[in-house]
Write a protein that holds these residues in place. Sequence first.
Motif, PDB file in Angstrom:
ATOM      1  N   GLU A 213      18.670  32.194 -29.732  1.00 24.06           N
ATOM      2  CA  GLU A 213      18.977  32.342 -28.774  1.00 24.06           C
ATOM      3  C   GLU A 213      19.167  30.794 -27.980  1.00 24.06           C
ATOM      4  O   GLU A 213      19.935  30.296 -28.163  1.00 24.06           O
ATOM      5  N   CYS A 214      18.145  30.504 -28.580  1.00 25.48           N
ATOM      6  CA  CYS A 214      18.186  28.527 -27.657  1.00 25.48           C
ATOM      7  C   CYS A 214      17.783  28.071 -28.483  1.00 25.48           C
ATOM      8  O   CYS A 214      18.167  26.465 -28.436  1.00 25.48           O
ATOM      9  N   TRP A 215      17.170  27.988 -30.044  1.00 32.83           N
ATOM     10  CA  TRP A 215      17.003  26.613 -30.870  1.00 32.83           C
ATOM     11  C   TRP A 215      18.328  26.026 -31.154  1.00 32.83           C
ATOM     12  O   TRP A 215      18.353  24.987 -31.617  1.00 32.83           O
ATOM     13  N   PRO A 216      19.396  27.312 -31.862  1.00 32.22           N
ATOM     14  CA  PRO A 216      20.949  25.839 -32.161  1.00 32.22           C
ATOM     15  C   PRO A 216      21.092  24.896 -30.861  1.00 32.22           C
ATOM     16  O   PRO A 216      22.108  24.299 -31.216  1.00 32.22           O
ATOM     17  N   ALA A 217      20.878  25.744 -29.184  1.00 37.63           N
ATOM     18  CA  ALA A 217      21.408  24.269 -28.963  1.00 37.63           C
ATOM     19  C   ALA A 217      20.258  23.460 -28.567  1.00 37.63           C
ATOM     20  O   ALA A 217      21.154  22.486 -28.393  1.00 37.63           O
ATOM     21  N   ILE A 218      19.036  23.388 -29.265  1.00 38.70           N
ATOM     22  CA  ILE A 218      18.525  21.956 -29.495  1.00 38.70           C
ATOM     23  C   ILE A 218      18.100  21.179 -30.352  1.00 38.70           C
ATOM     24  O   ILE A 218      18.986  20.650 -29.979  1.00 38.70           O
ATOM     25  N   PRO A 266       8.159  30.424 -24.290  1.00 36.27           N
ATOM     26  CA  PRO A 266       9.061  31.400 -23.863  1.00 36.27           C
ATOM     27  C   PRO A 266       9.306  32.950 -23.635  1.00 36.27           C
ATOM     28  O   PRO A 266      10.375  33.781 -23.681  1.00 36.27           O
ATOM     29  N   VAL A 267       8.235  33.181 -23.044  1.00 42.63           N
ATOM     30  CA  VAL A 267       7.546  34.754 -23.120  1.00 42.63           C
ATOM     31  C   VAL A 267       8.774  35.477 -22.075  1.00 42.63           C
ATOM     32  O   VAL A 267       8.407  34.624 -21.029  1.00 42.63           O
ATOM     33  N   ALA A 312      19.069  28.992 -19.627  1.00 42.71           N
ATOM     34  CA  ALA A 312      18.418  27.806 -18.895  1.00 42.71           C
ATOM     35  C   ALA A 312      16.948  27.233 -19.893  1.00 42.71           C
ATOM     36  O   ALA A 312      16.814  26.101 -19.552  1.00 42.71           O
ATOM     37  N   PHE A 313      16.460  27.684 -20.320  1.00 38.82           N
ATOM     38  CA  PHE A 313      15.466  27.335 -21.336  1.00 38.82           C
ATOM     39  C   PHE A 313      15.133  26.831 -22.192  1.00 38.82           C
ATOM     40  O   PHE A 313      15.208  25.604 -21.462  1.00 38.82           O
ATOM     41  N   ALA A 314      16.539  26.611 -22.462  1.00 39.50           N
ATOM     42  CA  ALA A 314      17.241  25.616 -23.811  1.00 39.50           C
ATOM     43  C   ALA A 314      17.479  24.203 -22.590  1.00 39.50           C
ATOM     44  O   ALA A 314      17.611  23.232 -23.438  1.00 39.50           O
ATOM     45  N   GLN A 315      18.565  24.247 -21.747  1.00 36.65           N
ATOM     46  CA  GLN A 315      18.515  23.543 -20.987  1.00 36.65           C
ATOM     47  C   GLN A 315      17.094  22.463 -20.345  1.00 36.65           C
ATOM     48  O   GLN A 315      17.246  21.475 -20.902  1.00 36.65           O
ATOM     49  N   LEU A 320      13.676  17.344 -21.586  1.00 36.96           N
ATOM     50  CA  LEU A 320      12.452  17.100 -21.456  1.00 36.96           C
ATOM     51  C   LEU A 320      12.506  16.454 -22.727  1.00 36.96           C
ATOM     52  O   LEU A 320      11.963  15.595 -22.729  1.00 36.96           O
ATOM     53  N   ILE A 321      13.140  16.782 -23.907  1.00 36.58           N
ATOM     54  CA  ILE A 321      13.100  15.828 -25.405  1.00 36.58           C
ATOM     55  C   ILE A 321      13.834  14.395 -24.836  1.00 36.58           C
ATOM     56  O   ILE A 321      13.222  13.604 -24.931  1.00 36.58           O
ATOM     57  N   GLY A 322      15.272  14.757 -24.262  1.00 35.63           N
ATOM     58  CA  GLY A 322      15.338  13.232 -23.136  1.00 35.63           C
ATOM     59  C   GLY A 322      14.924  11.726 -22.448  1.00 35.63           C
ATOM     60  O   GLY A 322      15.548  11.339 -22.531  1.00 35.63           O
ATOM     61  N   ASN A 323      13.954  12.904 -21.706  1.00 32.25           N
ATOM     62  CA  ASN A 323      13.790  11.735 -20.886  1.00 32.25           C
ATOM     63  C   ASN A 323      11.969  11.758 -20.373  1.00 32.25           C
ATOM     64  O   ASN A 323      10.910  12.811 -20.416  1.00 32.25           O
TER      65      ASN A 323
END
Length: 356
Positions: A213-218, A266-267, A312-315, A320-323
Amino acid sequence: MKKILLLTDVKFWEKCSGDRIRIEELIRFLSTMVKLTVVATGPAPLDIEHFLSLNYAAEFLILEHKKILSSAGYGRRLQKHLKDESFDTVIIEYVHSSYFLNYLQFEAQIILDAHDIVSERGAEFSQYGFAGALYELSSDDEMKLFKLYDYVMLLCKPDQELIKNVIGIEKALLCAHPVPPVTRKLRKKAEKIAFVASAYIPNRDAINWFIRECWPAITDQHQVQLFIYGTVGYELDIQERNDIKVMGFWPDRDSIYNDSDIMINPVRFGAGLKIKNIEALANGLPLVTTTHGARGIESAIDHAFLVGDGTAFAQQLNLLIGNYKLRKKLVGNARAYVEANYSAENCFQSLLNAIL
């Protein structure tokens, strides 16, 4: 010096899960304060008692090295080995081991190290389709067992609140998981996302959900890799690819943190305090977890770590990755938070007050 007996069926010397690490830290701390005897049910390697005695100032005994016994079998072995022995306090790890109470042949203060509230865990598991997957108790039966003890140790404030009206706040001891803070050099470019976990069902669900659910958006926004450490990797049906690496169990956790840029957890369900989150905060890396993962450390949300549920987890992770400045700020706040709340003295002071 007080004589303390600790009884467990957990192979704490295998540091591959949060409960093992927590029990190991408790043993390490108590062995410096009291005359400690640790009895484990086994099975276990034949030379494990000698190995453990070299690493801790305590006495160790395995009830059965080669095979699994019944509760009665372990109880009889305990009686045999502790014949004519007495202790000031007995600590029993986990409520499911309460059968040991039937085999103590001496008067002593009895303490349960509950870790989690089993009835709460069962309700959470049921919501996600895992009813009956682990040992279960009704809330009424669990509270009846708690009342058999002089004190009950709990890892987080929400669990203490759940039982204080049943056994009394003075008997509900808040004893979290201690971790010394470590300072690491934070890389400006975040490229390695890490998840460290045992094969516990909520961990398997968490990483499968995250990848789906999240990794593709990352990866749509950043060139990063996901590293999966721990025994959780042995239970996953994931084909390794360039952006996902299943590393398996690494006994050197320090090397994991040195090689990672951001930790995730992501528990979505479970119980108790998430030890992997405390360790991430203490080990100098920024963390993204869920509302459930933040249970017991809610006061540090958006101060020492970030929280996101669903999309929102991916967001939050993308943020964090970009900041780099945000990551650095969170790490500094996390260190201060751990120093203030998760020293061994802080975590186990209420236990010391009870036994000394």
